[in-house]
Design a protein around this motif. Sequence first.
Motif, PDB file in Angstrom:
ATOM      1  N   SER A 124       0.721  -1.257  -0.007  1.00  0.00           N
ATOM      2  CA  SER A 124      -0.072  -0.185  -0.012  1.00  0.00           C
ATOM      3  C   SER A 124       0.875   1.331  -0.085  1.00  0.00           C
ATOM      4  CB  SER A 124      -0.976   0.084   1.201  1.00  0.00           C
ATOM      5  OG  SER A 124      -1.547   1.139   1.211  1.00  0.00           O
ATOM      6  N   VAL A 125       0.837   2.092  -0.751  1.00  0.00           N
ATOM      7  CA  VAL A 125       1.083   3.491  -1.025  1.00  0.00           C
ATOM      8  C   VAL A 125       0.101   4.334  -1.195  1.00  0.00           C
ATOM      9  CG1 VAL A 125       2.634   4.918  -2.232  1.00  0.00           C
ATOM     10  CG2 VAL A 125       3.202   2.533  -2.269  1.00  0.00           C
ATOM     11  N   GLY A 126      -0.283   5.052   0.241  1.00  0.00           N
ATOM     12  CA  GLY A 126      -1.057   6.099   0.170  1.00  0.00           C
ATOM     13  C   GLY A 126      -0.692   7.442  -0.104  1.00  0.00           C
ATOM     14  N   PRO A 127      -1.636   8.443  -0.479  1.00  0.00           N
ATOM     15  CA  PRO A 127      -1.128   9.560  -0.875  1.00  0.00           C
ATOM     16  C   PRO A 127      -0.381  10.522   0.101  1.00  0.00           C
ATOM     17  CG  PRO A 127      -3.494   9.726  -0.404  1.00  0.00           C
ATOM     18  CD  PRO A 127      -3.001   8.452  -0.224  1.00  0.00           C
ATOM     19  N   TYR A 128       0.271  11.437  -0.402  1.00  0.00           N
ATOM     20  CA  TYR A 128       0.850  12.718   0.550  1.00  0.00           C
ATOM     21  C   TYR A 128      -0.220  13.186   1.463  1.00  0.00           C
ATOM     22  CZ  TYR A 128       3.411  16.791   2.139  1.00  0.00           C
ATOM     23  OH  TYR A 128       4.123  17.701   2.959  1.00  0.00           O
ATOM     24  N   GLY A 140      -7.689  16.260  -2.162  1.00  0.00           N
ATOM     25  CA  GLY A 140      -6.478  16.565  -2.911  1.00  0.00           C
ATOM     26  C   GLY A 140      -6.074  18.057  -2.837  1.00  0.00           C
ATOM     27  N   ASP A 141      -6.148  18.579  -1.832  1.00  0.00           N
ATOM     28  CA  ASP A 141      -5.914  20.058  -1.743  1.00  0.00           C
ATOM     29  C   ASP A 141      -4.755  20.173  -0.979  1.00  0.00           C
ATOM     30  OD1 ASP A 141      -5.986  22.655  -1.385  1.00  0.00           O
ATOM     31  OD2 ASP A 141      -7.431  22.935   0.351  1.00  0.00           O
ATOM     32  N   TYR A 142      -3.655  19.807  -1.918  1.00  0.00           N
ATOM     33  CA  TYR A 142      -2.172  20.245  -1.447  1.00  0.00           C
ATOM     34  C   TYR A 142      -1.394  20.055  -2.794  1.00  0.00           C
ATOM     35  CZ  TYR A 142      -2.211  14.936  -1.921  1.00  0.00           C
ATOM     36  OH  TYR A 142      -2.702  13.663  -2.163  1.00  0.00           O
ATOM     37  N   SER A 143      -0.202  20.494  -2.566  1.00  0.00           N
ATOM     38  CA  SER A 143       0.576  20.530  -3.795  1.00  0.00           C
ATOM     39  C   SER A 143       2.130  20.730  -3.596  1.00  0.00           C
ATOM     40  CB  SER A 143       0.122  21.977  -4.534  1.00  0.00           C
ATOM     41  OG  SER A 143       0.939  22.225  -6.017  1.00  0.00           O
ATOM     42  N   LEU A 144       2.774  19.516  -4.296  1.00  0.00           N
ATOM     43  CA  LEU A 144       4.240  19.397  -4.121  1.00  0.00           C
ATOM     44  C   LEU A 144       4.736  19.410  -5.612  1.00  0.00           C
ATOM     45  CD1 LEU A 144       4.827  16.755  -1.537  1.00  0.00           C
ATOM     46  CD2 LEU A 144       4.772  19.065  -1.245  1.00  0.00           C
ATOM     47  N   THR A 145       5.969  19.806  -5.735  1.00  0.00           N
ATOM     48  CA  THR A 145       6.483  19.531  -7.153  1.00  0.00           C
ATOM     49  C   THR A 145       6.675  18.119  -7.396  1.00  0.00           C
ATOM     50  OG1 THR A 145       8.864  19.200  -6.375  1.00  0.00           O
ATOM     51  CG2 THR A 145       8.051  21.729  -6.847  1.00  0.00           C
ATOM     52  N   PHE A 176      -4.099  14.553  -9.297  1.00  0.00           N
ATOM     53  CA  PHE A 176      -3.444  14.124 -10.394  1.00  0.00           C
ATOM     54  C   PHE A 176      -2.303  14.337 -10.411  1.00  0.00           C
ATOM     55  CE2 PHE A 176      -4.132  14.949 -15.475  1.00  0.00           C
ATOM     56  CZ  PHE A 176      -3.693  13.493 -15.485  1.00  0.00           C
ATOM     57  N   ALA A 177      -1.591  15.408 -10.164  1.00  0.00           N
ATOM     58  CA  ALA A 177       0.012  15.587 -10.396  1.00  0.00           C
ATOM     59  C   ALA A 177       0.623  14.662  -9.413  1.00  0.00           C
ATOM     60  CB  ALA A 177       0.182  16.845  -9.766  1.00  0.00           C
ATOM     61  N   GLU A 178       0.254  14.231  -8.364  1.00  0.00           N
ATOM     62  CA  GLU A 178       0.890  13.051  -7.277  1.00  0.00           C
ATOM     63  C   GLU A 178       0.696  11.994  -8.316  1.00  0.00           C
ATOM     64  OE1 GLU A 178       0.989  11.464  -2.911  1.00  0.00           O
ATOM     65  OE2 GLU A 178      -0.741  12.574  -3.571  1.00  0.00           O
ATOM     66  N   ALA A 179      -0.320  11.468  -8.773  1.00  0.00           N
ATOM     67  CA  ALA A 179      -0.448  10.373  -9.297  1.00  0.00           C
ATOM     68  C   ALA A 179       0.317  10.198 -10.550  1.00  0.00           C
ATOM     69  CB  ALA A 179      -1.951  10.176  -9.905  1.00  0.00           C
ATOM     70  N   LEU A 207     -11.597  13.358  -9.819  1.00  0.00           N
ATOM     71  CA  LEU A 207     -10.751  13.060  -8.611  1.00  0.00           C
ATOM     72  C   LEU A 207     -10.958  14.268  -7.886  1.00  0.00           C
ATOM     73  CD1 LEU A 207      -9.255  11.453 -10.870  1.00  0.00           C
ATOM     74  CD2 LEU A 207      -7.112  12.178  -9.828  1.00  0.00           C
ATOM     75  N   CYS A 208     -10.774  13.824  -6.355  1.00  0.00           N
ATOM     76  CA  CYS A 208     -11.019  14.967  -5.456  1.00  0.00           C
ATOM     77  C   CYS A 208     -10.348  16.304  -5.635  1.00  0.00           C
ATOM     78  CB  CYS A 208     -10.677  14.397  -4.051  1.00  0.00           C
ATOM     79  SG  CYS A 208     -11.671  13.030  -3.447  1.00  0.00           S
ATOM     80  N   ASP A 209      -9.425  16.501  -6.598  1.00  0.00           N
ATOM     81  CA  ASP A 209      -9.025  17.809  -6.857  1.00  0.00           C
ATOM     82  C   ASP A 209      -9.594  18.396  -8.232  1.00  0.00           C
ATOM     83  OD1 ASP A 209      -8.120  16.409  -9.087  1.00  0.00           O
ATOM     84  OD2 ASP A 209      -5.710  16.996  -8.779  1.00  0.00           O
TER      85      ASP A 209
END
Length: 315
Positions: A124-128, A140-145, A176-179, A207-209
């Motif tokens: 299992s690899v959950g999201p940030y 999905g309200d977060y943003s990384l490079t 979407f960006a993380e995926a 998607l939630c974003d």
Amino acid sequence: MNNDLIKNWLEKQSALVVDGAMATELEKRGVDTNNELWSAMALVHDPDAVVAVHRSYFDAGANIAITDSYQANIPAFKKAGLTQEQSGKMIFDSVKLAQRARADYVKTLPEDARQTTPLLIAGSVGPYGAYLANGSEYTGDYSLTDREYKDFHRARMNLLAGAGIDLFAFETQPNFAEAKALADLSRNEFAGIPAWLSFSVTAEAKLCDGTPLTEAVTYFNQFPNIIAIGVNCTAMTNIEVLIKVIAKVTDKPIVVYPNNGDTYDPVTKTWESNPNARSFSELAPKWQAAGASLIGGCCRTTPVDIQEIAASVIE
């Protein structure tokens, strides 16, 4: 475990059964999951309970066990007081505990069934957003490079891969960006390990974003090591429509594992029971008919639910 072997199993069988909730079953065993590491804290304090939960799902008919690593990551363990080495060991052990449960279960099978029954461990690899522990896996309200996402996930993926998973489960992905970053990391650095990609979505097939589900699914068709794509951690009543949306834009196997019908409040981190929830025995055949190949349960589901799925899908 190579991609072709898993694909062959999917071709031979109409469906594979995915397991159910980890935290729900740990709580029944007296394990406290009310912390930022959620069910992953059991890796530290009660690993035998994790083994017992995995075993209960194999006994119920699950073909795939998802490791207790959704919210397990080195920064969170270190924040809880573990060393770097101890933190890594917890993630590595999440695989070993699932493997132990599988080995114990295999001993109960007849010899011919041991050779023909697919029993897989999905890392299992959950999201940030799960690391943030603020409910943002549902927004999905977060943003990384792109690089930051990859750097965050790489350490956990290396540990899961090193422990011998059969495939990755990139699950409850709302961003979407993380995926994209996960799929690219998987293709370039973990090409020998297949993965499924499962989104956190709204009832409007986004998607939630806000990214349309069709846009996201279409994008990931280009990744051969993403061997299945779908949704999880959403209401049971959303699933049939979502499968049909996904099936229009991909030929990949579709994975679905919804919640049990109860309602979650991410602010209070509590559940409200739904006495009118539909049953898995009623809905799983409809999901299979709509095109789902991997079917299981997410939050609040139990071995009884997984037994219903195993009994109702056509193999």
